[in-house]
Write a protein that holds these residues in place. Structure first.
Motif, PDB file in Angstrom:
ATOM      1  N   VAL A  69      54.217  65.200  54.734  1.00 50.89           N
ATOM      2  CA  VAL A  69      55.530  64.757  55.212  1.00 50.89           C
ATOM      3  C   VAL A  69      56.066  65.745  56.246  1.00 50.89           C
ATOM      4  CG1 VAL A  69      57.907  64.188  54.587  1.00 50.89           C
ATOM      5  CG2 VAL A  69      56.042  63.548  53.064  1.00 50.89           C
ATOM      6  N   LEU A  70      55.928  67.033  55.975  1.00 50.76           N
ATOM      7  CA  LEU A  70      56.381  68.050  56.931  1.00 50.76           C
ATOM      8  C   LEU A  70      55.623  67.929  58.256  1.00 50.76           C
ATOM      9  CD1 LEU A  70      56.688  71.074  54.476  1.00 50.76           C
ATOM     10  CD2 LEU A  70      58.588  69.996  55.715  1.00 50.76           C
ATOM     11  N   ILE A  80      42.877  70.605  51.101  1.00 53.76           N
ATOM     12  CA  ILE A  80      43.682  71.683  51.687  1.00 53.76           C
ATOM     13  C   ILE A  80      43.029  72.231  52.954  1.00 53.76           C
ATOM     14  CG2 ILE A  80      44.589  74.014  51.284  1.00 53.76           C
ATOM     15  CD1 ILE A  80      44.800  73.249  48.294  1.00 53.76           C
ATOM     16  N   GLU A  81      41.721  72.472  52.880  1.00 54.76           N
ATOM     17  CA  GLU A  81      41.028  73.133  54.000  1.00 54.76           C
ATOM     18  C   GLU A  81      41.055  72.297  55.275  1.00 54.76           C
ATOM     19  OE1 GLU A  81      40.179  76.202  53.762  1.00 54.76           O
ATOM     20  OE2 GLU A  81      40.623  76.285  51.608  1.00 54.76           O
ATOM     21  N   TYR A  82      40.834  70.987  55.160  1.00 56.85           N
ATOM     22  CA  TYR A  82      40.870  70.148  56.362  1.00 56.85           C
ATOM     23  C   TYR A  82      42.263  70.144  56.991  1.00 56.85           C
ATOM     24  CZ  TYR A  82      36.188  68.210  55.569  1.00 56.85           C
ATOM     25  OH  TYR A  82      34.835  68.046  55.428  1.00 56.85           O
ATOM     26  N   ARG A  83      43.287  70.126  56.151  1.00 58.71           N
ATOM     27  CA  ARG A  83      44.655  70.131  56.668  1.00 58.71           C
ATOM     28  C   ARG A  83      44.980  71.480  57.338  1.00 58.71           C
ATOM     29  NH1 ARG A  83      44.610  66.356  52.650  1.00 58.71           N
ATOM     30  NH2 ARG A  83      46.060  64.585  52.891  1.00 58.71           N
ATOM     31  N   LEU A  84      44.498  72.568  56.760  1.00 55.08           N
ATOM     32  CA  LEU A  84      44.691  73.878  57.386  1.00 55.08           C
ATOM     33  C   LEU A  84      44.005  73.930  58.753  1.00 55.08           C
ATOM     34  CD1 LEU A  84      44.283  76.257  54.312  1.00 55.08           C
ATOM     35  CD2 LEU A  84      46.337  75.996  55.716  1.00 55.08           C
ATOM     36  N   CYS A  85      42.851  73.324  58.812  1.00 52.73           N
ATOM     37  CA  CYS A  85      42.142  73.238  60.101  1.00 52.73           C
ATOM     38  C   CYS A  85      43.015  72.572  61.152  1.00 52.73           C
ATOM     39  CB  CYS A  85      40.841  72.457  59.925  1.00 52.73           C
ATOM     40  SG  CYS A  85      40.178  71.774  61.456  1.00 52.73           S
ATOM     41  N   GLY A  86      43.579  71.422  60.798  1.00 56.76           N
ATOM     42  CA  GLY A  86      44.399  70.683  61.747  1.00 56.76           C
ATOM     43  C   GLY A  86      45.639  71.447  62.179  1.00 56.76           C
ATOM     44  N   VAL A 135      40.801  64.441  58.893  1.00 57.64           N
ATOM     45  CA  VAL A 135      41.234  65.112  60.125  1.00 57.64           C
ATOM     46  C   VAL A 135      41.488  64.071  61.218  1.00 57.64           C
ATOM     47  CG1 VAL A 135      40.612  66.813  61.885  1.00 57.64           C
ATOM     48  CG2 VAL A 135      39.948  67.193  59.496  1.00 57.64           C
ATOM     49  N   LYS A 136      40.612  63.093  61.294  1.00 57.81           N
ATOM     50  CA  LYS A 136      40.775  62.024  62.290  1.00 57.81           C
ATOM     51  C   LYS A 136      42.055  61.236  62.021  1.00 57.81           C
ATOM     52  CE  LYS A 136      38.323  58.082  64.299  1.00 57.81           C
ATOM     53  NZ  LYS A 136      37.093  57.263  64.253  1.00 57.81           N
ATOM     54  N   GLU A 137      42.359  61.042  60.732  1.00 60.85           N
ATOM     55  CA  GLU A 137      43.535  60.261  60.339  1.00 60.85           C
ATOM     56  C   GLU A 137      44.836  61.024  60.612  1.00 60.85           C
ATOM     57  OE1 GLU A 137      45.458  58.636  56.173  1.00 60.85           O
ATOM     58  OE2 GLU A 137      43.266  58.710  56.347  1.00 60.85           O
ATOM     59  N   LEU A 138      44.862  62.311  60.268  1.00 63.09           N
ATOM     60  CA  LEU A 138      46.100  63.082  60.375  1.00 63.09           C
ATOM     61  C   LEU A 138      46.241  63.816  61.703  1.00 63.09           C
ATOM     62  CD1 LEU A 138      46.318  64.673  56.783  1.00 63.09           C
ATOM     63  CD2 LEU A 138      47.631  62.732  57.651  1.00 63.09           C
ATOM     64  N   TYR A 139      45.111  64.257  62.237  1.00 63.45           N
ATOM     65  CA  TYR A 139      45.144  65.070  63.470  1.00 63.45           C
ATOM     66  C   TYR A 139      44.124  64.519  64.462  1.00 63.45           C
ATOM     67  CZ  TYR A 139      46.679  68.195  59.668  1.00 63.45           C
ATOM     68  OH  TYR A 139      47.275  68.735  58.561  1.00 63.45           O
TER      69      TYR A 139
END
Length: 456
Positions: free
Chosen positions: A369-370, A396-402, A431-435
């Motif tokens: 959300v943030l 967590i790790e994929y989101r940190l990457c983005g 990653v493709k979906e979020l970033y």
């Protein structure tokens, strides 16, 4: 007449004579009605007129114990004991004092000693049983309460206590054997049939429970407990309309309760009769506005109907009552997301974390959300905190990457991506979906290609 005369005396400051028996009756009346100051006045006057009365002195001891003046009570008991060493009331009061001092084993020994001198031991057995309950010695407690039943089959207080002990021991099969033996001797006891049904219910033996509750109701057709338990059993058997009918009977027999309204509402909901369910949930919260369960049931029902605005109103009511309930805050966050109220959702997720609900899905939802509202740094902080607890989680790790890539920290981004694919390569599509722009980064694409080639 004695009571009126005594109260008239107190009003006029006159002094009348009463015999010791009249004083006993007056004092006992005030004790029974909780008027201890008047009881004390009667004791004081009684002992002035009858200073040698052991019974009045024992009533004085009872008042001293009530006022927690245990030293004075013990001293007076010693004086009485010197006169009447085998007075059963002396033993009882000494046992009560030991119990108040949490010396339950000593209390038990005193009560056992008193059995040598009492004519009717049932009250003593009951007191011994209670002392064993304080010690969590359910077996000995049960055996003493059972003795009370042996001499008085109408002693339902002891019957309840026996069943309670079986419950605390988890001995439900033994409880059934005991209650069946009791019913053989006292077949018209609605209480025993009711308790037998409860034991069957606990063991998921719903058909047997139903028969027991039927007998309880046949014996006493105004027995509310029988109707309630039968209705609950019918629910377990998925006979919801019959359950509703029995809950309705309880509303006719006594004042309506929020509990009954809630159960009726839940039955209607299981019958896919949402409007009727809502009607009874509303009755429940009207009857008891502090019943958060009623508000949360309304929340869930409107949520299922996708009426998120009403669901938000009702979850707010639940949170007013219990704002430390993490499940309510989760629901509040979920509803706000449905309504695109992202800041309120963020607030709710942070509240979950404050309440030590540190499930990974809370961290992930908050971080996403943030990210969506552009608070990249806060999202990063949340994920770093999550990583301290969940050290090998691809989510967590994929989101940190983005996030690191967005914040122009490519070195960190690549490191987290490499770590993530080792944990779970298939999940890399997040990653493709979020970033999406990060996913297209040449270095990320190269790592993906190299990993696929290595796996061929």
């Amino acid at each position: 007449m004695s009571l009126s005369k005594f109260e008239s005396m107190l009003k006029t400051n006159s002094v009348y004579f009463f015999d010791s028996v009249e004083f006993e009756e007056i004092i006992q009346h005030y004790l029974d009605t909780g008027k201890h100051s008047l009881a004390q006045k009667a004791v004081n006057l009684g002992l002035q007129q009858h200073p040698t009365s052991v019974v009045l002195k024992l009533l004085q001891v009872e008042l001293l114990i009530f006022e927690d003046k245990l030293k004075k009570a013990i001293k007076l008991l010693s004086e009485i004991e010197a006169i009447e060493p085998h007075n059963d009331e002396v033993f009882i009061q000494k046992a009560i004092i030991m119990s108040k001092k949490n010396k339950h084993q000593e209390s038990i020994e005193i009560l056992k000693e008193s059995l040598k001198y009492v004519e009717d031991p049932a009250d003593i057995w009951s007191m011994i049983g209670m002392e064993y309950l304080y010690l969590d010695d359910f077996e000995n407690a049960r055996l003493n309460f059972a003795k009370c039943i042996d001499v008085d089959y109408e002693d339902y207080s002891s019957l309840y206590n026996v069943v309670y002990c079986f419950d605390m021991e988890g001995s439900h099969e033994e409880a059934i054997l005991f209650l069946n033996a009791y019913i053989d001797k006292n077949p018209y006891s609605e209480v025993a049939w009711h308790q037998l049904g409860r034991q069957y219910f606990i063991l998921n033996m719903y058909k047997e429970a139903l028969v027991s509750f039927d007998y309880a109701i046949l014996i006493d057709d105004c027995f509310i407990g029988g109707y309630l338990e039968k209705a609950k059993t019918l629910e377990q058997l998925e006979r919801y309309q019959e359950a509703i009918d029995h809950y309705m009977i309880t509303l006719e027999l006594d004042d309506p309760t929020a509990f009954a309204y809630v159960r009726i509402g839940e039955c209607f909901e299981k019958l896919d009769m949402a409007d009727s369910a809502i009607q009874y949930y509303r009755k429940a919260v009207h009857e008891d506005p502090l019943l958060d369960r009623g508000w949360i049931l309304l929340t869930h029902l409107y949520y299922k109907q996708e009426d998120y605005q009403k669901a938000l109103y009702y979850i707010g009511k639940a949170l007013e009552i219990d704002d430390a309930n993490v499940l309510y805050w989760r629901k509040y966050a979920d509803i706000n997301l449905k309504l695109n109220f992202y800041e309120e959702a963020v607030k709710a997720f942070y509240k979950c974390l404050d309440l030590e609900d540190v499930a990974i899905e809370i961290y992930i939802a908050l971080a996403d959300v943030l990210l969506f509202i552009g608070d990249f740094n806060d999202s990063l902080k949340v994920l770093i905190k999550a990583e301290q607890t969940y050290k090998e989680f691809a989510e967590i790790e994929y989101r940190l990457c983005g996030l690191f890539m967005i914040l122009h920290k490519e070195k960190y981004s690549i490191a987290h991506f490499k770590k993530a694919i080792k944990i779970d390569f298939e999940y890399h599509t997040i990653v493709k979906e979020l970033y999406p722009t990060v996913f297209e980064h040449k270095e990320i694409q190269k790592i993906i290609a190299d990993y696929k080639k290595a796996m061929e």
